[in-house]
Design a protein around this motif. Structure first.
Motif, short mmCIF file in Angstrom:
data_model
loop_
_atom_site.label_atom_id
_atom_site.label_comp_id
_atom_site.label_asym_id
_atom_site.label_seq_id
_atom_site.Cartn_x
_atom_site.Cartn_y
_atom_site.Cartn_z
N VAL A 1 17.56 6.75 -5.45
CA VAL A 1 16.57 5.76 -5.05
C VAL A 1 15.84 5.22 -6.28
CG1 VAL A 1 14.45 5.34 -3.76
CG2 VAL A 1 16.25 6.74 -2.76
N ALA A 2 15.39 6.12 -7.16
CA ALA A 2 14.57 5.68 -8.29
C ALA A 2 15.36 4.79 -9.24
CB ALA A 2 14.02 6.89 -9.04
N PRO B 1 16.23 11.37 -4.57
CA PRO B 1 15.19 10.77 -5.43
C PRO B 1 15.77 10.05 -6.64
CG PRO B 1 14.65 13.05 -4.93
CD PRO B 1 16.00 12.80 -4.35
N GLU C 1 3.21 3.00 -3.93
CA GLU C 1 2.84 4.04 -4.89
C GLU C 1 2.96 5.44 -4.29
OE1 GLU C 1 2.42 4.03 -8.25
OE2 GLU C 1 3.32 2.08 -7.86
N LEU D 1 5.44 8.39 -5.67
CA LEU D 1 4.94 9.71 -6.08
C LEU D 1 5.71 10.82 -5.35
CD1 LEU D 1 2.88 11.19 -7.84
CD2 LEU D 1 1.37 11.26 -5.84
N ILE D 2 5.94 10.60 -4.05
CA ILE D 2 6.70 11.60 -3.28
C ILE D 2 8.09 11.79 -3.89
CG2 ILE D 2 7.87 12.01 -1.08
CD1 ILE D 2 5.42 10.94 0.32
N LEU D 3 8.71 10.66 -4.29
CA LEU D 3 10.05 10.77 -4.89
C LEU D 3 10.00 11.56 -6.19
CD1 LEU D 3 11.50 7.21 -4.28
CD2 LEU D 3 12.25 9.36 -3.26
N ILE D 4 8.95 11.30 -7.00
CA ILE D 4 8.83 12.03 -8.27
C ILE D 4 8.65 13.52 -8.00
CG2 ILE D 4 7.34 12.38 -10.27
CD1 ILE D 4 6.88 9.33 -10.24
N LEU D 5 7.79 13.84 -7.03
CA LEU D 5 7.56 15.26 -6.71
C LEU D 5 8.82 15.89 -6.13
CD1 LEU D 5 3.95 15.22 -5.22
CD2 LEU D 5 4.70 15.73 -7.53
N MET D 6 9.54 15.11 -5.31
CA MET D 6 10.79 15.63 -4.74
C MET D 6 11.77 16.00 -5.83
SD MET D 6 12.16 13.47 -1.53
CE MET D 6 13.60 14.28 -0.86
N ALA D 7 11.86 15.10 -6.84
CA ALA D 7 12.75 15.39 -7.96
C ALA D 7 12.23 16.58 -8.75
CB ALA D 7 12.88 14.16 -8.86
N GLY D 8 10.92 16.84 -8.66
CA GLY D 8 10.34 17.93 -9.42
C GLY D 8 10.51 19.30 -8.79
N LEU E 1 4.91 6.44 -1.94
CA LEU E 1 6.33 6.76 -1.78
C LEU E 1 6.96 7.14 -3.11
CD1 LEU E 1 7.79 4.22 0.79
CD2 LEU E 1 7.80 6.70 0.92
N ARG F 1 0.81 -1.21 0.00
CA ARG F 1 0.00 0.00 0.00
C ARG F 1 0.85 1.28 0.00
NH1 ARG F 1 -5.20 -1.86 3.24
NH2 ARG F 1 -4.50 -3.94 2.70
#
Lengths: 249, 312, 322
Positions: free
Chosen positions: C188-189, C185, C111, C115-122, C113, C108
């Motif tokens: 990790v990604a 990010p 996803e 998304l947070i990584l994607i936003l962090m990179a953003g 987490l 659960r």
């Protein structure tokens, strides 16, 4: 009277709502080869995955009943899963050596369990799986460079390296050519002197060639269990006969 | 039912004592790694909280809808409109270029012309390799280098202007759009192309009418990711756009932008009003980036493309 | 030939195909040409300084206006300190984080987490910089200033305790921290992606041998994914070296050599950001020297991108996957 190595008592298993195994009852004697036969989806793979509790990986899995190995319930409250699995070797359908050297593949188990004399263990295991003559001089090559049949025997050697009492095999020759398959079958015959082997297969001929006793599973039920030769000659159930004569599966 | 049972099983296994040293180590590792995961995400919440808590004070419709008057008064309309202008023009340059190049590499060089002469096939193979390699290298080029390049190449021609800044940003968009477009074109099943070609259509019309349409959602994902990346870039604009208290549409006019405005505020010093205005501008910028990124992630799920943090 | 035939030849489907193909080939060539253009332009601008200054460029003093010394070593030292420290923080944490995400994370949470990584990179780097400038720097100043810290004193050849009362909060430390946050990010990604690629059959093989979850995830998953993890490290190294805005605001931009993490520093990207606009106005040699800095950055970033690719293919060959 020989004590049973594996004793299955009223075993039921589910994946979510799907009833995979229905009230299985039978016992497996030590130093024998037992073939588990049946058409695809009959629960044979699930059964051997329960024996070493690989089924724990599936979150929806649950069960009732018990399986006793050497008198101990594998689902018992005081069982250490890792020690349990150490005592049970597993050979998978598709050869799956680790992407490391040949040596590291065989040494993986013994190193994990802190065993000593790793070099000797590696050599013994490779000899047991009839691979030493082929790879003994190039142990540091990547395992994935070996041929399919060699890879599968390497996986067998890897399983033997931790001194298991039982070896489970999940259609070990399904992806191999006939010659490699024959080698594996010969190995099974020799290994049963020291190990109890449970072999899942849907190849009737193979079961006849290598196994002492056989179980026939159909839609999760144990239809027949007994000496392989007896089942082959005089199947009691029409479904067994249909399977043996190749009408399904 | 299955899941609830597995959860109770999981919980039960946590509350009983570990059966062996290794099981104990397993739990310790889990806790340790979970703590690390929290540490990784903590700065995200800290930064977003900091920006929002400080920036919302000044944020109101007037702040967004009026131009700046000096640095400490007025709104930031000029920066918002400027950013949109820059990214819009950059996209208009980069999208056709990258989609065209991607179509060439996947539809013509890779698939088409199986019966072509040997040297043509070899040449095409090299074109694919070079295009992909240069795109990957370009993706790693520091943004300040783009700024320096824009200064000597575009500013030399246009002066510090909207068009110079936009062209510089367009170069930065190339790798992301090119690679995602290639990926989504390659994901289009071969049977679709064959169906069109079998009807006697040329590769050209097959690419435009069939393949491109099938890959559209993936391409849009790539475009959005590229936009989300460059709209926050400051370094390429440092020497290329100049600054403007209005937001004109002239290609040769100097133009403001959100990230550049934040940078100027950060340089202005530490007075309270400047600090708050910087944070308010940052809210607007982060808001735009997050909306674009979330839409990109959502669109990527529709087409089964995997978006990963950090772009290509 | 009738007019209709001419029209067919000029505007027919096969002509359109040919014209289209040529046009698209031109587009493909343009996209590849961009990096060549950037490299040649930077090289052309850097060339005069390399000829005129030569080894002087590697001098320790950067003072283009008064003494006209153009040594870029101090910026290289600054970049080494800042990126070195930031990777020291980010790599272990990042790899552990990707291991959590790939092997331990409850379904659960996965996803959200990601998304947070994607936003962090953003989050734009200027916003990271703003946060570092307004929050991190004062925080570090207030945290570290009251401390007494042991320092090696070359006069007495022993450690002495010095007061940190003078610590401004700027310098290597905050730059490295904010840079580490920005790199996480990506690390990790990218490592997560290579861990997810590890087939489940390998995990099962390890479990079947009685290995625990920890042993499986480290000895099998991490080891199998190692080439991808290596690529992640190299990619983040390239980003760290090239990061401009966030670092620019908090290093203090001081042209003295940093000796330890509490010193101020000046990195390669910052000097371009701060001085290029001025130099292009009428200091040709300074401009050229700054393009030498740009050339160094460009070469470093290309080196890291290419090595990252090589590490992946080397690792796969080593494992026998290719």
């Amino acid at each position: 009277m020989v004590e049973a190595k594996i004793q299955v008592n009223d075993l039921n298993a589910w994946y979510g709502d799907f009833h995979v195994l229905k009230s299985l009852n039978f016992e497996i004697l030590p130093n024998t080869v037992t073939a588990i036969m049946g058409p695809s989806g009959c629960g044979k793979t699930t059964f051997i995955r329960i024996l070493n509790r690989l089924c724990d990986m599936v979150p929806e899995f649950h069960h009732t009943g018990e399986i006793l190995i050497d008198g101990q319930d594998v689902f018992g409250a005081d069982i250490d899963v890792y020690e349990l699995r150490k005592g049970i070797g597993f050979v998978f359908q598709k050869p799956n050596p680790f992407p490391m050297s040949i040596y590291d593949n065989v040494a993986y188990g013994p190193k994990t369990h802190g065993m000593k004399d790793i070099n000797e263990i590696v050599q013994r295991s490779l000899e047991q799986s009839a691979l030493w003559d082929e790879v003994g001089h190039r142990l540091d090559e990547p395992a994935l460079k070996l041929s399919g049949g060699q890879q599968q025997r390497l996986c067998l050697a890897r399983a033997l390296a931790v001194n298991p009492g039982i070896i489970l095999m999940d259609e070990p020759v399904a992806f191999l050519d006939p010659i490699s398959a024959q080698k594996i079958e010969e190995l099974i015959m020799t290994l049963k002197r020291d190990y109890t082997i449970v072999l899942v297969t849907h190849n009737v001929q193979q079961a006849l060639r290598v196994s002492d006793s056989a179980a026939f599973l159909y839609l999760g039920e144990l239809i027949e269990y007994g000496r392989t030769s007896l089942i082959a000659e005089t199947p009691k159930d029409p479904r067994t006969e249909a399977f043996l004569t190749g009408r399904f599966g | 039912m299955g899941t609830s049972k597995s959860i109770t099983r999981e919980l039960r296994s946590w509350f009983r004592l570990p059966k062996s040293r290794r099981e104990f180590l397993d739990r310790l590792t889990f806790v340790f790694l979970a703590v690390i995961a929290v540490i990784i995400t903590l700065p995200f919440f800290a930064i977003v909280f900091e920006v929002v808590a400080n920036g919302w004070i000044l944020l109101n419709p007037a702040f967004i809808l009026t131009n700046m008057v000096g640095f400490a008064e007025g709104g930031i309309r000029n920066a918002i409109v400027g950013s949109i202008e820059l990214v819009a023009i950059a996209s208009m340059v980069a999208i056709p270029l990258c989609v065209g190049a991607a179509i060439y590499t996947t539809e013509y060089a890779q698939r088409g012309r199986r019966r072509a002469r040997r040297w043509v096939q070899e040449l095409n193979k090299w074109v694919i390799r070079i295009v992909e390699f240069t795109a990957d290298v370009l993706a790693g080029v520091p943004s300040i280098i783009f700024g320096a390049f824009g200064l000597i190449f575009f500013v030399a021609v246009f002066g510090r202007s909207l068009i110079a800044g936009a062209l510089t940003l367009a170069l930065m968009m190339i790798p992301t759009i090119l690679r995602t477009t290639q990926e989504s074109l390659r994901a289009v099943p071969l049977s679709l192309r064959e169906a069109s070609l079998a009807l006697g259509a040329t590769t050209w019309s097959t690419s435009w009418r069939v393949v491109l349409r099938a890959a559209l959602a993936g391409i849009i994902t790539g475009i959005l990711l590229a936009i989300g990346r460059v709209i926050g870039e400051t370094a390429p604009l440092l020497f290329t756009t100049g600054f403007n208290f209005d937001a004109p549409w002239g290609f040769l006019d100097a133009i403001a932008s959100l990230p550049f405005t934040i940078y100027l505020y950060a340089l202005q010093g530490h007075t309270e009003i400047i600090r708050l205005r910087a944070y308010s501008t940052a809210i607007v910028l982060i808001g735009i980036v997050f909306v674009v990124d979330v839409i990109a992630v959502w669109a990527s799920k529709k087409v089964g493309l995997v978006v990963r943090a950090g772009g290509v | 030939m009738s007019q209709r035939n001419w029209r067919k030849i000029l505007f027919g489907a096969s002509t359109r195909d040919l014209v289209g193909r040529t046009l698209l080939l031109v587009f493909a060539i343009i996209t590849s040409f961009v990096i060549v253009l950037i490299f040649s332009q930077v090289w052309a601008r850097a060339f005069p300084a390399i000829i005129i200054l030569g080894p002087e460029l590697l001098g320790p003093v950067w003072d283009p206006t008064v003494t006209e010394q153009y040594g870029i070593l101090v910026f290289i030292a600054g970049t080494l300190w800042v990126t070195g420290l930031s990777l020291l923080i980010a790599i272990p944490i990042g790899i552990a984080g990707s291991l959590f995400l790939a092997e331990y994370c409850p379904h659960r949470l996965k996803e959200p987490l990601r998304l947070i990584l994607i936003l962090m990179a953003g989050i734009p780097s200027i916003v990271y910089g703003l946060w570092a400038l307004y929050t991190l720097v004062p925080f570090l100043r207030d945290l570290i200033s009251p401390l007494y810290i042991p320092v090696w004193d070359s006069l007495t050849n022993s450690f002495v305790w010095i007061s940190m009362e003078w610590y401004s909060g700027y310098g290597v430390l905050p730059a490295a921290i904010v840079l580490a946050i920005m790199l996480l990010p990506t690390i990790v990604a990218v490592s997560y992606d290579s861990m997810v690629m590890v087939p489940d059959t390998l995990r099962e093989a390890s479990y079947a041998l009685g290995a625990s979850r920890t042993e499986t995830s480290i000895k099998v998953v991490l080891m199998t994914a190692l080439p991808g993890v290596g690529a992640a490290v190299l990619l983040s190294l390239g980003r760290a070296v090239g990061e401009t805005m966030a670092v620019l605001l908090v290093t203090g931009n001081n042209t003295t050599f940093p000796r330890w993490i509490f010193d101020q520093s000046y990195v390669l990207t910052s000097v371009i950001a701060n001085q290029l606009g001025l130099a292009v106005g009428g200091y040709p040699l300074m401009e050229s020297a700054l393009f030498v800095v740009a050339l160094v950055l460009l070469l470093l970033s290309m080196f890291f991108s290419i090595t990252a690719k090589m590490v992946v293919s080397w690792g796969m060959r080593k494992q026998g996957l290719r």
